[in-house]
Enzyme design. Sequence first.
Site, PDB file in Angstrom:
ATOM      1  N   SER A 145       0.866  -1.183   0.000  1.00 17.70           N
ATOM      2  CA  SER A 145       0.000   0.000   0.000  1.00 17.70           C
ATOM      3  C   SER A 145       0.901   1.230   0.000  1.00 17.70           C
ATOM      4  CB  SER A 145      -0.858  -0.053   1.267  1.00 17.70           C
ATOM      5  OG  SER A 145      -1.301   1.223   1.671  1.00 17.70           O
ATOM      6  N   TYR A 158      -2.908  -0.714  10.132  1.00 17.89           N
ATOM      7  CA  TYR A 158      -2.848  -1.095   8.706  1.00 17.89           C
ATOM      8  C   TYR A 158      -1.483  -0.721   8.135  1.00 17.89           C
ATOM      9  CZ  TYR A 158      -4.307  -0.939   3.711  1.00 17.89           C
ATOM     10  OH  TYR A 158      -4.433  -1.104   2.340  1.00 17.89           O
TER      11      TYR A 158
HETATM   12  P1  NDP Z   1     -11.727  -5.293  -0.991  1.00 15.95           P
HETATM   13  O1  NDP Z   1     -12.315  -5.011   0.340  1.00 15.95           O
HETATM   14  O2  NDP Z   1     -12.513  -5.048  -2.225  1.00 15.95           O
HETATM   15  O3  NDP Z   1     -11.185  -6.790  -1.040  1.00 15.95           O
HETATM   16  C1  NDP Z   1     -10.584  -7.415   0.055  1.00 15.95           C
HETATM   17  C2  NDP Z   1     -10.526  -8.896  -0.245  1.00 15.95           C
HETATM   18  O4  NDP Z   1      -9.869  -9.576   0.828  1.00 15.95           O
HETATM   19  C3  NDP Z   1     -11.887  -9.524  -0.404  1.00 15.95           C
HETATM   20  O5  NDP Z   1     -11.836 -10.410  -1.505  1.00 15.95           O
HETATM   21  C4  NDP Z   1     -12.081 -10.295   0.890  1.00 15.95           C
HETATM   22  O6  NDP Z   1     -12.917 -11.426   0.659  1.00 15.95           O
HETATM   23  C5  NDP Z   1     -10.641 -10.714   1.190  1.00 15.95           C
HETATM   24  N1  NDP Z   1     -10.385 -11.015   2.588  1.00 15.95           N
HETATM   25  C6  NDP Z   1     -10.413 -10.153   3.646  1.00 15.95           C
HETATM   26  N2  NDP Z   1     -10.136 -10.802   4.783  1.00 15.95           N
HETATM   27  C7  NDP Z   1      -9.900 -12.098   4.438  1.00 15.95           C
HETATM   28  C8  NDP Z   1      -9.560 -13.258   5.173  1.00 15.95           C
HETATM   29  N3  NDP Z   1      -9.400 -13.233   6.511  1.00 15.95           N
HETATM   30  N4  NDP Z   1      -9.404 -14.430   4.511  1.00 15.95           N
HETATM   31  C9  NDP Z   1      -9.573 -14.488   3.159  1.00 15.95           C
HETATM   32  N5  NDP Z   1      -9.882 -13.410   2.412  1.00 15.95           N
HETATM   33  C10 NDP Z   1     -10.053 -12.233   3.051  1.00 15.95           C
HETATM   34  O7  NDP Z   1     -10.375  -4.441  -1.007  1.00 15.95           O
HETATM   35  P2  NDP Z   1      -9.348  -4.027  -2.142  1.00 15.95           P
HETATM   36  O8  NDP Z   1      -9.570  -4.780  -3.388  1.00 15.95           O
HETATM   37  O9  NDP Z   1      -9.309  -2.570  -2.154  1.00 15.95           O
HETATM   38  O10 NDP Z   1      -7.999  -4.506  -1.442  1.00 15.95           O
HETATM   39  C11 NDP Z   1      -7.195  -5.573  -1.912  1.00 15.95           C
HETATM   40  C12 NDP Z   1      -5.805  -5.378  -1.359  1.00 15.95           C
HETATM   41  O11 NDP Z   1      -5.259  -4.165  -1.862  1.00 15.95           O
HETATM   42  C13 NDP Z   1      -5.752  -5.273   0.165  1.00 15.95           C
HETATM   43  O12 NDP Z   1      -4.587  -5.911   0.639  1.00 15.95           O
HETATM   44  C14 NDP Z   1      -5.649  -3.771   0.387  1.00 15.95           C
HETATM   45  O13 NDP Z   1      -5.064  -3.463   1.606  1.00 15.95           O
HETATM   46  C15 NDP Z   1      -4.790  -3.380  -0.786  1.00 15.95           C
HETATM   47  N6  NDP Z   1      -4.833  -1.978  -1.148  1.00 15.95           N
HETATM   48  C16 NDP Z   1      -5.985  -1.381  -1.578  1.00 15.95           C
HETATM   49  C17 NDP Z   1      -5.962  -0.054  -1.964  1.00 15.95           C
HETATM   50  C18 NDP Z   1      -7.172   0.650  -2.466  1.00 15.95           C
HETATM   51  O14 NDP Z   1      -7.085   1.882  -2.690  1.00 15.95           O
HETATM   52  N7  NDP Z   1      -8.284  -0.012  -2.673  1.00 15.95           N
HETATM   53  C19 NDP Z   1      -4.744   0.751  -1.879  1.00 15.95           C
HETATM   54  C20 NDP Z   1      -3.604   0.027  -1.408  1.00 15.95           C
HETATM   55  C21 NDP Z   1      -3.659  -1.282  -1.064  1.00 15.95           C
HETATM   56  P3  NDP Z   1     -13.967 -11.983   1.781  1.00 15.95           P
HETATM   57  O15 NDP Z   1     -14.620 -10.793   2.396  1.00 15.95           O
HETATM   58  O16 NDP Z   1     -14.880 -12.843   1.001  1.00 15.95           O
HETATM   59  O17 NDP Z   1     -13.140 -12.767   2.738  1.00 15.95           O
END
Ligand code: NDP
Length: 255
Positions: A145, A158
């Site tokens: 991130s 985070y």
């Molecule tokens: P979303 O909330 O859209 O997606 C998060 C994903 O993580 C979901 O598919 C969720 O699926 C899964 N997840 C969360 N907890 C668990 C768990 N315990 N076990 C398995 N799966 C899990 O977020 P983003 O697409 O935005 O984020 C994706 C990544 O990118 C993250 O690491 C985030 O920190 C990073 N990021 C995002 C940014 C942004 O601007 N959006 C910027 C920088 C980094 P489910 O709920 O079904 O478990």
Amino acid sequence: MASARFDLSGRVAVVTGGNGGIGLAIARGLAEAGAKLAIVGRDEAKNGAAERQLLNAGAEAIAIRADVTTSEGCASLVDATLGRLGAIDILVNNAGTNMRKRPEAYGLEEWRMLVDVNLTSVYLACMAAYPVLKQRGGKIVNIGSMTSIFGASFSAPYGAAKGGVVQLTKSLASAWAADRIQVNAILPGWIVTDLTIRGRAATPDLHDKVIARTPAGRWGEPDDIAGAAVFLASAAADFVTGAALPVDGGYSAQA
Ligand code: NDP
């Protein structure tokens, strides 16, 4: 004609958090490059919808229900992928979550949950996949991130975890280079997903602040991350390891 350097035909990729947002966009990108996909998440409905989307696009794809914060969850996603797709060549550690508040407002349980989901999960998935990856070499792509590099007054746990993701990436890259496993990180800028839609709802001026701070003058889309993931998962990146690549519209380049 597509370049053979980026061809992932015959490779099997696991994408944690692959049922939505950035993870699903990465899964689509890897599938377009020829990989078979295992996407991992906890929510059955999201898993099913994402799996259908990939299958409809012509990919060979499965969805696996697992919680990546536990050793059992990570062991089960490795077993299920091997059982149904026969191999693991690429592991994308993308699952993550955030909770925005001032540092002094978090409870210990919240700190632990945020470190577990954003950092410990990466360690556990890497450890579960390592015995498989080392058999014929492979690629690990960890999602960091901007908070891997910058402090954020509203995301201390985070940011601590995402900083840790970069340092873990470098350590694993050093340790596993001899196994022909390359380990790299992508540091996304601000991307429109469920995560940031929640953030924007909580912080009304966030949308405009991000645009003002980003040289590209826009928020990123999940698809903006896919190309970097395909590169780092491909033979084109065989001599790239331990790197943390910002994909951020210039956000981290500008003072
Ligand atoms: P979303 O909330 O859209 O997606 C998060 C994903 O993580 C979901 O598919 C969720 O699926 C899964 N997840 C969360 N907890 C668990 C768990 N315990 N076990 C398995 N799966 C899990 O977020 P983003 O697409 O935005 O984020 C994706 C990544 O990118 C993250 O690491 C985030 O920190 C990073 N990021 C995002 C940014 C942004 O601007 N959006 C910027 C920088 C980094 P489910 O709920 O079904 O478990």
